[in-house]
Scaffold this motif. Structure first.
Motif, PDB file in Angstrom:
ATOM      1  N   GLN A 216       0.817  -1.216   0.000  1.00  0.00           N
ATOM      2  CA  GLN A 216       0.000   0.000   0.000  1.00  0.00           C
ATOM      3  C   GLN A 216       0.854   1.270   0.000  1.00  0.00           C
ATOM      4  OE1 GLN A 216      -0.239  -2.499   2.195  1.00  0.00           O
ATOM      5  NE2 GLN A 216      -0.515  -1.803   4.310  1.00  0.00           N
ATOM      6  N   HIS A 217       2.081   1.173   0.551  1.00  0.00           N
ATOM      7  CA  HIS A 217       2.990   2.320   0.496  1.00  0.00           C
ATOM      8  C   HIS A 217       3.472   2.557  -0.938  1.00  0.00           C
ATOM      9  CE1 HIS A 217       3.707   0.975   4.839  1.00  0.00           C
ATOM     10  NE2 HIS A 217       3.016   2.093   4.904  1.00  0.00           N
ATOM     11  N   ALA A 220       0.739   4.208  -2.909  1.00  0.00           N
ATOM     12  CA  ALA A 220       0.642   5.650  -2.658  1.00  0.00           C
ATOM     13  C   ALA A 220       1.673   6.421  -3.475  1.00  0.00           C
ATOM     14  CB  ALA A 220       0.822   5.929  -1.169  1.00  0.00           C
ATOM     15  N   SER A 223       0.179   6.858  -7.043  1.00  0.00           N
ATOM     16  CA  SER A 223      -1.267   7.080  -7.003  1.00  0.00           C
ATOM     17  C   SER A 223      -1.805   7.698  -8.292  1.00  0.00           C
ATOM     18  CB  SER A 223      -1.633   7.960  -5.803  1.00  0.00           C
ATOM     19  OG  SER A 223      -1.032   9.240  -5.911  1.00  0.00           O
ATOM     20  N   ALA A 252      -6.168   1.786   0.768  1.00  0.00           N
ATOM     21  CA  ALA A 252      -5.212   2.528  -0.059  1.00  0.00           C
ATOM     22  C   ALA A 252      -5.860   2.974  -1.365  1.00  0.00           C
ATOM     23  CB  ALA A 252      -3.989   1.660  -0.344  1.00  0.00           C
ATOM     24  N   LYS A 255      -8.097   5.960  -0.656  1.00  0.00           N
ATOM     25  CA  LYS A 255      -7.322   7.193  -0.475  1.00  0.00           C
ATOM     26  C   LYS A 255      -6.850   7.738  -1.818  1.00  0.00           C
ATOM     27  CE  LYS A 255      -5.666   6.020   4.170  1.00  0.00           C
ATOM     28  NZ  LYS A 255      -4.481   5.625   4.985  1.00  0.00           N
ATOM     29  N   ILE A 256      -6.453   6.845  -2.716  1.00  0.00           N
ATOM     30  CA  ILE A 256      -5.995   7.274  -4.042  1.00  0.00           C
ATOM     31  C   ILE A 256      -7.136   7.919  -4.818  1.00  0.00           C
ATOM     32  CG2 ILE A 256      -5.251   6.392  -6.296  1.00  0.00           C
ATOM     33  CD1 ILE A 256      -3.520   4.355  -4.730  1.00  0.00           C
TER      34      ILE A 256
END
Length: 287
Positions: A216-217, A220, A223, A252, A255-256
């Motif tokens: 997930q990092h 990001a 994205s 994730a 959030k994107i």
């Protein structure tokens, strides 16, 4: 079992386990330690159980389900599996291994072995060559995507194909970077995972640095490219452990969508739910 024990102390112990007073100790001894019938019989060697009783006592082996990790086009008449050898330490520090995975790992690849196999439709539909893909497969979650990528590589030899973004994760690059050469090959020279073709291959090594890094990092970090592919109609496929990974990856994506589409968190959640309803958000997870 106490009925078939000839040693007095074993008989008394088994009777105690079967009593209301021994319920907690039985749980600690058996369920918590996940002892097998064979291990229990070894602990109580005086038990002479008739075969017909033993057959009724021993449960049938459960079938094991594995994702096929190969393409029929790339490997005709073959089925490849990606299997993690299950191992753990019990509360009483006994080393245990998974029955099926350890048996498979011990096989000699040079010897033929007959294994009963059943094929059934999985939860991840086969994508068409024209469908852009965003794949999230940490650990052995990469298994079905190896087949996807091999298949698309074969298709790209004769037809134009849509791009693939693949996010892979493992603990250490030197220890468990599964299929490293395969992913890197397809991410170079205009391969199906290359950024030049609109895709990409990104890997998170969670233990190779002081701070943990997960898929997930890496998502990001990319994205904008993920959102662009989603906006073009990409489908999302997630495979791997059923613990926290699917939930964290879905968060994730939300959030994107919220960031890149400039919408609220609630709208982003609804956007992902709509993607799922139209058959473009798939999760295959296992414990």
């Amino acid at each position: 079992m106490s009925f078939f024990a000839t040693a007095e102390h074993e008989m008394e112990r088994l009777k105690y386990f079967a009593s209301p007073e021994g319920r907690d100790d039985l749980y600690q001894y058996n369920q918590k330690e996940r002892r097998t019938v064979l291990e229990v019989l070894e602990d109580f060697p005086s038990v002479q159980m008739p075969l017909e009783w033993l057959i009724q006592l021993v449960p049938m082996l459960k079938t094991r389900a594995f994702s096929i990790s190969s393409s029929q086009s790339a490997h005709p008449n073959q089925v490849h599996l990606t299997v993690n050898v299950v191992s753990w330490t019990t509360p009483y520090k006994r080393k245990k291994k998974g029955l099926c995975s350890s048996w498979l790992a011990a096989l000699d690849p040079c010897e033929a072995v007959s294994i009963p196999v059943w094929f059934q439709k999985g939860s991840l539909p086969t994508p068409s060559p024209s469908l852009p893909l965003i794949l999230i497969g940490p650990g052995t979650g990469c298994a079905p995507f190896r087949g996807f990528i091999e298949e698309r590589a074969m298709q790209s030899k004769t037809n134009s194909t849509a791009p693939i973004m693949f996010f892979f994760g493992c603990r250490n690059e030197d220890a468990d970077f599964l299929y490293k050469d395969l992913w890197l090959t397809h991410s170079q020279n205009n391969g199906v995972l290359s950024e030049a073709n609109g895709g990409g291959f990104y890997v998170a090594f969670s233990r190779d640095q002081p701070e943990k890094v997960y898929v997930q990092h890496k998502m990001a970090e990319h994205s904008r490219r993920i959102w662009n592919l989603l906006a073009e109609g990409a489908a999302v496929y997630i495979a791997g452990s059923s613990t926290k990974m699917p939930e964290d990856v879905t968060s994730a994506f939300e959030k994107i969508v919220s960031k890149e589409n400039e919408v609220s968190k609630d709208d982003a959640v609804r956007w992902i739910r709509a993607l799922e309803k139209c058959g473009k958000y798939h999760i295959e997870a296992w414990s």
